[in-house]
Each structure stands twice: as C-alpha cells, then as structure tokens.
Design an enzyme around this catalytic site. Structure first.
Site, PDB file in Angstrom:
ATOM      1  N   SER A   1      17.075  15.910 -19.833  1.00  0.00           N
ATOM      2  CA  SER A   1      16.113  17.007 -19.841  1.00  0.00           C
ATOM      3  C   SER A   1      16.665  18.125 -20.708  1.00  0.00           C
ATOM      4  O   SER A   1      17.873  18.388 -20.722  1.00  0.00           O
ATOM      5  CB  SER A   1      15.880  17.521 -18.418  1.00  0.00           C
ATOM      6  N   SER A   2      15.766  18.815 -21.414  1.00  0.00           N
ATOM      7  CA  SER A   2      16.219  19.903 -22.279  1.00  0.00           C
ATOM      8  C   SER A   2      16.632  21.133 -21.485  1.00  0.00           C
ATOM      9  O   SER A   2      17.269  22.043 -22.018  1.00  0.00           O
ATOM     10  CB  SER A   2      15.103  20.281 -23.264  1.00  0.00           C
TER      11      SER A   2
ATOM     12  N   HIS B   1       0.830  -1.210   0.000  1.00  0.00           N
ATOM     13  CA  HIS B   1       0.000   0.000   0.000  1.00  0.00           C
ATOM     14  C   HIS B   1       0.865   1.261   0.000  1.00  0.00           C
ATOM     15  O   HIS B   1       0.399   2.342   0.398  1.00  0.00           O
ATOM     16  CB  HIS B   1      -0.965   0.031   1.193  1.00  0.00           C
TER      17      HIS B   1
END
Length: 460
Positions: free
Chosen positions: A296-297, A172
């Site tokens: 990432s750019s 959970h």
C-alpha cells in the site's frame, strides 16, 4: 487551452506494454507478423503440394529447392515484415501482399517457372483459414496449455501438501461441515483437468476449396484432378482437420467450440482466484512477503493479494472477448462477409488476457503459506457444525431400534441454530441421548477438526 500530447509512439494495449513479458510467447503466433508468417507457410506448402503431384506438367522440386522455399517462412523476420507493410500500403489487401512476397522470393531463388502456381486457384480465405488454424493451434498447444498445466500442477502439489489440513467449510458463507484445504484445492485441479483435456482434444479445421467452396476454378484448370482429395491431403498434411463443405469461408465452428471451452476454463480459474482471495482475507493463507515490494502507498503493514485480483480482472476481460468471438464468428451473411476478419485479429488479445491471468495465478499460488493454527482456531469456536453428525447418528439409531427419539433434526436445530455451542455443551447433550453406547462413543470422540469424512483421501 487544449493540451496536445506529444509522446513517442506507445502501445495502446497493456498486453503490449506493461504486461508484455508475461504474454510475449503468444506474439510468435497470434500477432499480425505471426499470422503473415503462417500465410507464407501456407502459400509455400501449396506450391510444393502442387509440384509434388506434377500438376500442369510440372516436375517435383528437388529437396534443396524445397528447403530454400521453406526458408521463406522458417527465416521469416523483420525484412519480410517491413516488405509486407510497404506492399500492403499499395495493395490495400493483406493476402495479396503475401502472394507478391512469395512471387518476389521465387524470382530471387530462380524458380520463376512455377511463379504462376503461387496462390493457385485460392481465395484469400483459403489462405486465412489454414493460417488461423495453424497459429491458434500452435499458440494453444505450445503456450497457453503449458501455462494452464503449470497452474494445475501447483494446485495438485498444494492439494497433497494440505490434504490433512482440516478447515471449516463455509456454505453460503456460514459455518458448515468441515473439509480440508487440500480437498478444496483438489476440487479446482479436478475441474480444470477435465476442461483441459477437452481443450487439448480440440479440432482445428481448415477449408481449401476456392471462392465459394466448390473447386470451380480448380476444375476449370484441370477437370480430371481429384481436387477435394488433393485439398484434404494438403490440409491434413499440415496437421489440421479438413472441412469439405463450406461457403467462401470455413464456418469457424471449431473456433467457437474452442473459445467457449477456454472461457469455461477461465470461469473455473476466476472461481479459484476469488476463493483464494477470500481464504487470504479470512487469514487461512498468509502471504509471503516479496523483498522490496510495496503493498500500500500509505499503509506499510499491508500485503495485498494483487496476483489473484489481477487474475480475476484479466479473466473477466478474456471471457468477454472470447464470448464476443464466439458470438460473432458463428455467423456469416450468405457466402461471405468480413465481420470475421477484424474479429479474428483479436484472438491474441483474448488469449493474452487469459495467459496473463494464468501467470498471476501460478505466481500467486507460490506466494502463500497455509496458517494451520488459524484453521484450527476457527474450527474450535464452531462446535455446532457437529449437529449434522449427531442428528444423522440418532436417525440411524432410531431405524436400528436403539432409540425412540422423534424428529432428531428439530432436536438439534433447537440446540444449535443461531447461537454458539461449545465442546462441553455438546458432550453433555450427547451423554443424555437415548442411543446405543457404541454410537454415543463415536459422537463423543468427534471434534470439528476430525469431522472431515474422507476429505484427505479425496485430496490425495
């Protein structure tokens, strides 16, 4: 002003564009050209089957003539693809174009005498039924299953490598009884192997019984021939199962069974992708940088888990298509409708997205490294997970007559629920318990990192 695009011809599907290299093996079987090559094979082998039995006063072909005939599909290439495209533009019927191609080549080979046995007593679905069974079988066995096996093999390798790497479980999403990373990865290998064996044992059925499955035309031509047996021997000789009782079409139930199993495998793989993604986000796995790659750019520090995200998305696409195939192919109005025709042309697309996902998963699993220090640090701040062990030992001691503690579960719940408990606090608590000395020493020796049961053995 309306913008008018004027690009040269472009693939509409990313499977034929951006991802072509990852799925190209399927195109040999599940493309239109792959299907047409199989159709030529079915027509040629039916010719050979008829003449081998000397039906209609024919003589068996020489080995040389058989080889020349079989070269029609073994050497099937761009010339045949272009020829069929031109002919189908006239016939408006794909299987009829195949028949004309075979007749044309028979004439070229000097085998005009058996030309009228081309497509003899066949309905188009006889040819298609066998052709789809052949192409799907070959695609699954020679391309898709090996790709699945590659993922399973990597999972087995990681399961053994990390068999002893204790980690905090998160049932959970909450801290729970520890396991090992190897055991958790082994669960996926175990699940996939079971479904893989079901897929490997799949039936691939075909019919070959004429316009409505009754061999009516066959019997009109030769009422004394045992046509059901001839058809069965022909189909089984191609390595397929024979469906004797059909309408005009083979009922596609084997396809529904296969696609549901492949979709089931896809669901397990999807679960794998999301779990590994989550382990990466928790820091359990570090991603190995790929030289030259950009995460990432705008954020130079990032290495995004794109392999697993790509796999996740493509498994969803594949599952949707496979589900649609199963739902559509199970039904045909009365003795025949054409809904299956355009549907089956998307079999390759469904397997293509699945194959792309398998490729990304296999690659992704080679680009991660287990951070054992992070796993141990996580365990060290969650000593409360030992509450399960403590209350279970108390209950055993009560039963054995070595303790009079009432409601051990409530006792541990009061101690641990909703707040952190460290090693010293738990040790003090255990020291004060009314239990046998041997039990007390076992509990005092426990740590979250050693409370993993037989997880290591299970992984191995």
């Amino acid at each position: 002003m309306t913008f008018q695009p004027s690009l040269p011809p472009q693939p509409l599907s990313p499977l034929d564009g951006r991802y072509r290299a990852a799925v190209t093996g399927l195109a040999d079987f599940l493309s239109e050209a792959g299907l047409n090559r199989a159709r030529v094979e079915v027509e040629v082998e039916w010719l050979i089957a008829l003449t081998d039995r000397s039906l209609f006063e024919t003589s068996p072909l020489s080995d040389s003539d058989k080889e020349r005939l079989r070269a029609l599909y073994r050497d099937f290439g761009q010339d045949e693809i272009d020829w069929l495209a031109e002919k189908e533009a006239v016939t408006r019927h794909d299987v009829k174009a195949i028949e004309y191609l075979v007749r044309d080549r028979l004439s070229t080979l000097g085998l005009d005498a058996i030309s009228e046995l081309t497509h003899f007593a066949c309905t188009s679905e006889d040819i298609n039924s066998v052709s789809y069974a052949l192409t799907v079988k070959r695609a699954v066995e020679s391309v898709w299953l090996p790709a699945l096996d590659g993922v399973i093999a990597k999972l087995r390798e990681l399961a053994v490598e990390h068999a002893d790497a204790a980690m905090l479980s998160r049932t959970h999403g909450q801290p729970a009884t520890p396991s090992t990373m190897g055991k958790e990865i082994a669960v996926f290998a175990w699940r996939l192997e079971r479904v893989r064996d079901q897929i490997a044992a799949s039936e691939y059925l075909a019919k070959f019984s004429g316009a409505t499955g009754t061999w009516s035309a066959h019997l009109s031509a030769d009422p004394d021939a045992d046509w059901p047996t001839i058809a069965r021997e022909y189909v089984e000789g191609l390595g397929l199962g024979f469906n004797i009782l059909t309408t005009q079409i083979e009922s596609h139930d084997w396809q529904v069974e296969l696609y549901d199993r492949v979709r089931h495998a896809g669901g397990i793989l999807h679960n794998l992708a999301t779990d590994i993604w989550t382990y990466i986000s928790l820091g359990y796995f570090a991603q190995i940088p790929v030289a030259g790659a950009t995460g990432s750019s705008t954020m130079p520090h990032k290495i995004n888990p794109i392999r697993f995200e790509n796999a996740e998305a493509n498994l969803e696409l594949s599952g949707a298509l496979l589900g649609s195939l199963s739902q559509t192919l199970v039904t045909s109005r009365l003795q025949r409708d054409l809904t299956d025709s355009t549907t089956q042309r998307n079999i390759g697309v469904a397997f293509g997205h699945s194959l792309l996902a398998l490729d990304n998963l296999r690659r992704g699993l080679t680009e991660i490294s287990l951070s054992r220090d992070v796993l141990l640090a996580d365990l060290d701040v969650n000593w409360e997970v030992l509450a399960e062990a403590i209350q279970t030992v108390i209950r055993a001691e009560v039963v054995a007559g070595r303790s009079t503690i009432t409601d051990p579960y409530a006792l541990l719940k009061e101690l641990t629920r909703g707040h952190r408990v460290g090693a010293a606090e738990l040790a003090e608590f255990v020291q004060g318990l009314e239990i046998g000395d041997a039990a007390k020493q076992r509990l005092l020796a426990l740590t979250p990192a050693t409370y993993t049961g037989i997880a290591e053995r299970l992984a191995r």
